[in-house]
Structure formats: C-alpha cells, structure tokens
Enzyme design. Structure first.
Site, PDB file in Angstrom:
ATOM      1  N   GLU A  50       0.912  -1.150   0.019  1.00 23.42           N
ATOM      2  CA  GLU A  50       0.012  -0.187   0.000  1.00 23.42           C
ATOM      3  C   GLU A  50       1.003   1.315  -0.048  1.00 23.42           C
ATOM      4  O   GLU A  50       1.661   1.516   0.973  1.00 23.42           O
ATOM      5  CB  GLU A  50      -0.865  -0.091   1.234  1.00 23.42           C
ATOM      6  CG  GLU A  50      -1.851   1.174   1.066  1.00 23.42           C
ATOM      7  CD  GLU A  50      -2.732   1.311   2.534  1.00 23.42           C
ATOM      8  OE1 GLU A  50      -2.759   0.332   3.179  1.00 23.42           O
ATOM      9  OE2 GLU A  50      -3.456   2.138   2.772  1.00 23.42           O
ATOM     10  N   ARG A 275       4.886 -12.550  10.095  1.00 22.60           N
ATOM     11  CA  ARG A 275       5.510 -11.292   9.846  1.00 22.60           C
ATOM     12  C   ARG A 275       6.744 -11.159  10.328  1.00 22.60           C
ATOM     13  O   ARG A 275       6.872 -11.934  11.599  1.00 22.60           O
ATOM     14  CB  ARG A 275       4.690  -9.903  10.005  1.00 22.60           C
ATOM     15  CG  ARG A 275       4.107  -9.832  11.417  1.00 22.60           C
ATOM     16  CD  ARG A 275       3.058  -8.712  11.488  1.00 22.60           C
ATOM     17  NE  ARG A 275       3.468  -7.266  11.284  1.00 22.60           N
ATOM     18  CZ  ARG A 275       2.905  -6.737  10.023  1.00 22.60           C
ATOM     19  NH1 ARG A 275       2.126  -7.417   9.497  1.00 22.60           N
ATOM     20  NH2 ARG A 275       3.545  -5.318   9.809  1.00 22.60           N
ATOM     21  N   LYS A 285       4.538   0.697   9.180  1.00 17.55           N
ATOM     22  CA  LYS A 285       4.765   1.944   8.765  1.00 17.55           C
ATOM     23  C   LYS A 285       4.048   2.951   9.445  1.00 17.55           C
ATOM     24  O   LYS A 285       4.464   4.001   9.324  1.00 17.55           O
ATOM     25  CB  LYS A 285       3.833   2.014   7.245  1.00 17.55           C
ATOM     26  CG  LYS A 285       4.685   1.079   6.237  1.00 17.55           C
ATOM     27  CD  LYS A 285       4.095   1.233   4.902  1.00 17.55           C
ATOM     28  CE  LYS A 285       3.222   0.142   4.795  1.00 17.55           C
ATOM     29  NZ  LYS A 285       2.409   0.015   3.422  1.00 17.55           N
TER      30      LYS A 285
HETATM   31  P1  ATP Z   1       2.871  -2.172   8.028  1.00 10.28           P
HETATM   32  O1  ATP Z   1       2.099  -3.079   8.987  1.00 10.28           O
HETATM   33  O2  ATP Z   1       4.177  -1.932   8.385  1.00 10.28           O
HETATM   34  O3  ATP Z   1       2.046  -0.863   7.817  1.00 10.28           O
HETATM   35  P2  ATP Z   1       1.424  -3.389   5.971  1.00 10.28           P
HETATM   36  O4  ATP Z   1       1.298  -4.810   5.908  1.00 10.28           O
HETATM   37  O5  ATP Z   1       0.378  -2.450   6.289  1.00 10.28           O
HETATM   38  O6  ATP Z   1       2.807  -3.094   6.717  1.00 10.28           O
HETATM   39  P3  ATP Z   1       1.565  -3.332   3.066  1.00 10.28           P
HETATM   40  O7  ATP Z   1       1.976  -2.339   2.147  1.00 10.28           O
HETATM   41  O8  ATP Z   1       0.188  -3.643   3.092  1.00 10.28           O
HETATM   42  O9  ATP Z   1       2.326  -2.987   4.469  1.00 10.28           O
HETATM   43  O10 ATP Z   1       2.342  -4.595   2.982  1.00 10.28           O
HETATM   44  C1  ATP Z   1       2.634  -5.114   1.623  1.00 10.28           C
HETATM   45  C2  ATP Z   1       3.000  -6.687   1.842  1.00 10.28           C
HETATM   46  O11 ATP Z   1       4.270  -6.850   2.657  1.00 10.28           O
HETATM   47  C3  ATP Z   1       1.912  -7.358   2.519  1.00 10.28           C
HETATM   48  O12 ATP Z   1       1.865  -8.579   1.638  1.00 10.28           O
HETATM   49  C4  ATP Z   1       2.420  -7.545   3.747  1.00 10.28           C
HETATM   50  O13 ATP Z   1       1.754  -8.667   4.406  1.00 10.28           O
HETATM   51  C5  ATP Z   1       3.761  -7.806   3.620  1.00 10.28           C
HETATM   52  N1  ATP Z   1       4.462  -7.409   4.957  1.00 10.28           N
HETATM   53  C6  ATP Z   1       4.274  -6.093   5.698  1.00 10.28           C
HETATM   54  N2  ATP Z   1       4.881  -6.025   6.827  1.00 10.28           N
HETATM   55  C7  ATP Z   1       5.664  -7.246   6.857  1.00 10.28           C
HETATM   56  C8  ATP Z   1       6.607  -8.053   7.778  1.00 10.28           C
HETATM   57  N3  ATP Z   1       6.907  -7.275   8.863  1.00 10.28           N
HETATM   58  N4  ATP Z   1       6.955  -8.928   7.530  1.00 10.28           N
HETATM   59  C9  ATP Z   1       6.795  -9.606   6.569  1.00 10.28           C
HETATM   60  N5  ATP Z   1       5.939  -9.187   5.499  1.00 10.28           N
HETATM   61  C10 ATP Z   1       5.341  -8.106   5.801  1.00 10.28           C
HETATM   62 MG    MG Z   2      -1.355  -3.227   4.815  1.00  3.12          MG
END
Ligand code: ATP
Ligand code: MG
Length: 578
Positions: A50, A275, A285
């Site tokens: 995102e 994660r 983020k």
């Molecule tokens: P955050 O929790 O940091 O805001 P998010 O999951 O909202 O992260 P996205 O941009 O939606 O961020 O993530 C893109 C991809 O990266 C998704 O498939 C998500 O599952 C994966 N991802 C995000 N954070 C992690 C993590 N800490 N470890 C492994 N994969 C991750």
């Molecule tokens: Mg997300």
C-alpha cells in the site's frame, strides 16, 4: 512472458539462495498444487504494497518470498500497488517502493499494476453481488455498524436495511457512485451472516463513500472498495495463483474465499505466514511515519531507520538483506528476530569484499623527532588479507602522524598493550615507534601531542634483533590525510521489544537517546577522498563504513558506520555449535 525466464534472470540473485533455504510450508502447498494440477503447474505471485509509507525490512521478507518463489518455480511475480485508500497515499511512496524493490535485485518487468486501475471492474463485481442478493446498501454510520457487529462471544445484530429490495439497492448504489451522498453516509455491505463466529463474515463493508481525491484516479470516484474486497478481486483479475500475506489476514481468508466463490471468478489461494519483527526496532509503517513526522529521525531514509532506504543509505548491501531474508525463512508463528543476525549477514558479505583502510576517528598527533622533516615514504599496504587478489596500495608516511587517542595512556592499566610513555609499538604497515615525551595543554592538562622516535630497521614490520612489541596501531599521515565527519550508530530503540508498551507508555518513550554519535575532524587515509557512493570499507578496528549519500559534500565527506566489527551473532552461532 509465459516461460518466466526473464523473471528468474534478475530475480535470480536473491532467488538462487532462496532455493537453498529448503522446503517450507508455503512451498509444500505450491508443490501440492503442482501435483494435483490445480493451477496447471503455473506459479504467479504478487507483492502488494500500500503506497502509504516507505518499505521496511519486513517488506523485504515479503519481496524475497514472492519474487523468490516465482523465480524458483519458473513463474512470475507482479508488483501491485494496493491503492484503495485515497486519504493516506502519495506518489512519493509509489516511487520509493519501486526504487527499493529494484535495488533489492528484483524485476517486475512490465507487470506494474494498481488496484485503482480495477475500480470500474470492482464496481461491476459489486453490482453483480447486489443483483444476486448478496450485497445491500446500508445507511448505518460506521459507529453503528461497529456497535451492531457483536463480539467474539455475542452474535451481531442485523441491519434494518439488510432486506432492501435488489432494485432499491441497485438504485442507491448507483447514486452512491454518482456522488449524491456525503462521506460515510452509506456503505455497501456483503450479506453473509451476522451470527458467524468469524466477525469478518458479519456483513462486512464492501465499498464506502469517501469524497477524496485519489493520487491516480483524481475525482473520478467517490466510492472506494475496502481492502478485503479489492484484494481478492485484484488477485483474481491478475490470475495470481498464490496470494502470500501475513498472519493477521488468516481470519480474513473465509471472506477472501467468499467473494471469489460468490462471483465465480478465478480463485487464488491465500497463504499466510508470520510477519518479521526485529529486536530494538519497530516494523510498522504507521509507527515509522510517526517518527518521521515528529522529527524523531531525519526522514524515511535516516540511517537509523529499518526502512530499505535507511538501510541502503546506512550502507547495507542488497545481497546481505536477501541473505538475511533467506536465513530467517518462513513460519506460522510470530517471533522477534535478533537484529544481530542482520548485522552478521552484512559482515559476512563485506568481510569478503570490503577493502581495509586506516581511519583515525579521535586523532592524537604524534611527531616522530628522528624522522627527516621533509621526507615522505610510500608504505605498501594489503587491501584485504582475506583476498590477496584485491592487491595492495601505497600509504604516505611522514614525520607527523595521527593515532587514535584511545591508543595512548599515560598511566597504562594492566593488559593495555598500546602506546604509553617509554613504550614501543608497531605502526601498521610501517615502523616501530617509542613514546619519549608527552605534550599537554598547560591549562587543561589534556594531552595534545606525543613525541616519539622510530627505528629505521623495522620497516618490514619486524625488528632485525628479534625484539617483540605487543601493540599494533593504525595511523594516518597528518599532512596527507583527509578530514571527515563520521557517524556511529547504535540501535534506534533502547528496548528490545519497543512494541511492548505498558499503560501510559508510548513506543517513542523507548527511543535510544544515544543512537547517533557524530565525530567531527576524523582523519582518514588519502585514498578515501575518492570513495564513491557504492563503496564500502573496513576501517581497521572500527568496523564497516560507507559515504553518506545525502550529507557528504565535495571536500567534506560524511561517513556512516554500517556495523562495528564485533559480531555477537557469530559468537552465538559458535556456542550453539559446540
Ligand atoms: P505495516 O504493518 O508496516 O503498515 P502493511 O502490512 O500495512 O505493513 P503493506 O504495504 O500492506 O504494509 O504490505 C505489503 C506486503 O508486505 C503485504 O503482503 C504484507 O503482508 C507484507 N508485509 C508487511 N509487513 C511485513 C513484515 N513485517 N514481515 C513480512 N511481511 C510484511
Ligand atoms: Mg497493509
């Protein structure tokens, strides 16, 4: 690209190693699908960020996994921006994400997609759900929806608008799209089951009204799809076979499946993994954005940040990050990985390739009394004892040099083998010197200069008479060395798990006040004047360093310490082996 050859081309750097990471439960599922022919042996993954922040090392895990698996199976991996929430997303983030994925060594070729490109198609799917009696327009506010949803122990209550006729729903939904209603006034909800034990299945919102401009579609839309609806449909549109996501979406999988099932469209398999969490930092983020906005760090690419851009600026190599991601593997349970492992992967990588150089971070001047005033000698120095093919370089030696302030003690304690009054030590790649006098500031008593003599016979690094010295010091020639600023880093947070906050605490309370130490007036060997942005060096006895790409200027370089030499992870591994 049907054979996927190109994708394994560039992605290969990371993926080659991924194969050696061994079989895990995700690959086992894919193998099973390939055996049963569920996707005709096709493997097509996607990385779906995102664009509401910069990528962090947790995303690197997901990138390595998605691109790595695609390359391993001769498949493809798409880059898809999950841009369904116009209020938090920006073009700057899109650009940074592309740069980071590319830098990590992965290539999405022409498969750069945006969920926002599917808005029309998603609208069509939503209309189909309405026509099938599987979705309805609800006039409850978001607070009311939440309140009527029930809890884990209590079923939810049905919305009074749940039984609107299909005609009325179609009419209202069309008018929602046309912009007739204010933000939040109505939603489209899937008609599933308000008594489901899974709260996600209790008539979840599918589309909402939001009168905000979108970074790509502008003011074309005022209704936006919710994540759960947009994500499965986007996967389906792109014919993604394996939709790999993090564990918090496990409870959303029934809804993911429900939408695809009801619509009767291509059905991707969602697979969840744990994660990545790292000690002494946060990987969210939202939290990282708070640090940037609050000025707690200098930006998303602050070398203290666990972002890809921060790690890049700090000096981490893409190889070391991919190695780290392969080593941690994938699992189904949440853990916190030691940040020492990341540092260890970097050291392993740089130990092989980083030239050794001499840098004096806290200089103390040494005058060699018996060395000719105007003489300059070139001393030969090996660039990397681990790799003779990296050759040697010449270092100028002269009458005035700098040594590390810490390498001299007026009153040396036991086991201090470096320089002290009357003591002889070896200068790396040069002569033995003996300290004969100590010059001090008359007011403060601070040592300002040492007077030494050198032994001309010890140029080879040994004394012909066989006498031994216990200490070897690094040094630079005073008039040839360059001046630089050097930044030393510690953990961003002082607490091992900064996500663990008690009542009345905030994660920012645990920021490490000593995370950054900046040293000015450091003296480096002259060759470092030519250091480029991708060069990394081992400063003898200090660790690995690189030029700071943002703050360095011509004639005033700034160096970042990537990691110190001490490797606590190597010690842990050694202990585990024995
Ligand atoms: P955050 O929790 O940091 O805001 P998010 O999951 O909202 O992260 P996205 O941009 O939606 O961020 O993530 C893109 C991809 O990266 C998704 O498939 C998500 O599952 C994966 N991802 C995000 N954070 C992690 C993590 N800490 N470890 C492994 N994969 C991750
Ligand atoms: Mg997300």
């Amino acid at each position: 690209m049907s054979n996927g050859k190109n994708s394994s081309g560039k992605a290969g750097g990371g993926a080659g190693k991924a194969a050696s990471a061994g079989r895990d439960f995700i690959r086992a599922i894919i193998d099973e699908h390939n055996r049963t022919g569920r996707y005709d042996g096709r493997v097509h993954t996607r990385f779906p960020p995102e664009p509401n922040g910069y990528l962090h090392i947790g995303h690197a895990k997901s990138i390595c996994l998605n691109f790595g698996i695609a390359a391993e199976y001769g498949g493809l991996c798409n880059l898809r921006f999950d841009d369904t929430n116009p209020s938090k997303e920006e073009v700057e983030y899109v650009e940074s994400i592309k740069e980071d994925v590319r830098w990590l060594g992965f290539d999405w070729e022409d498969r750069e997609y945006y969920a926002s490109d599917y808005f029309e198609q998603l609208y069509g799917y939503a209309v189909e759900l309405v026509k099938m009696g599987k979705a309805y327009v609800c006039d409850l506010s978001s607070d009311e929806v939440r309140e009527q949803r029930g809890t884990l122990t209590e079923p939810g209550r049905e919305s009074p608008y749940r039984n609107r006729s299909i005609e009325e729903n179609l009419d209202l939904f069309e008018r929602m799209r046309a912009g007739e209603f204010r933000t939040g006034a109505r939603t489209l909800r899937a008609k599933i089951d308000m008594t489901s034990p899974n709260i996600n299945m209790r008539d979840p919102v599918t589309c909402r009204i939001m009168h905000s401009s979108h970074h790509r579609t502008g003011d074309q839309w005022c209704i936006y799809p919710m994540y759960d609806f947009a994500h499965c449909c986007s996967d389906s549109i792109e014919r993604i076979t394996h939709s790999i996501c993090t564990l918090e979406f496990e409870d959303h999988r029934p809804l993911y499946d429900w939408y695809l099932e009801e619509l009767g469209i291509f059905h991707s398999q969602q697979i969840e993994f744990a994660r990545l969490n790292l000690t002494y930092t946060v990987l969210s983020k939202r939290k990282l954005l708070l640090l940037v906005e609050g000025g707690y760090v200098s930006g998303w690419d602050d070398p203290l940040m666990p972002t890809i851009s921060g790690l890049r600026r700090r000096g981490y190599t893409p190889e070391s990050i991919r190695d780290f991601c392969n080593r941690i593997g994938v699992a189904k349970n949440d853990t916190r990985v030691s940040i020492d492992l990341l540092a260890h992967c970097l050291r392993e990588d740089l130990n092989k390739q980083a030239p050794r150089v001499m840098a004096v971070l806290r200089p103390l001047k040494v005058v060699i009394d018996n060395y000719p005033d105007d003489a300059i000698e070139d001393m030969e120095a090996v660039n990397n004892p681990e790799d003779p093919s990296m050759g040697t370089r010449m270092l100028p030696f002269s009458r005035e040099i700098y040594i590390e302030r810490d390498d001299f003690r007026e009153d040396p304690p036991k086991k201090f083998f470096r320089l002290a009054p009357g003591r002889e030590v070896r200068l790396k790649h040069a002569y033995f010197i003996t300290c004969i006098d100590v010059v001090k500031d008359t007011k403060t008593g601070e040592v300002t200069e040492l007077r030494c003599t050198y032994d001309h016979e010890t140029r080879s690094g040994d004394a012909p008479d066989g006498r031994k010295v216990k200490g070897t010091l690094h040094w630079v020639s005073a008039k040839h060395s360059i001046t630089a600023t050097v930044r030393l880093y510690d953990h961003l947070f002082a607490k091992e798990n900064p996500d663990d906050v008690g009542k009345g605490e905030d994660f920012k309370d645990f920021l490490n006040p000593n995370a950054l130490e900046e040293l000015k007036g450091c003296r480096l060997e002259p060759g470092l004047a030519r250091a480029g942005s991708v060069d990394r060096f081992q400063f003898l006895r200090h660790g690995y360093f690189c030029v700071d790409s943002r703050d360095s200027t011509e004639g005033a370089p700034v160096f970042n310490r990537i990691v110190p030499l001490r490797d606590s992870w190597a010690k842990i591994e050694k202990k585990q082996r024995s």
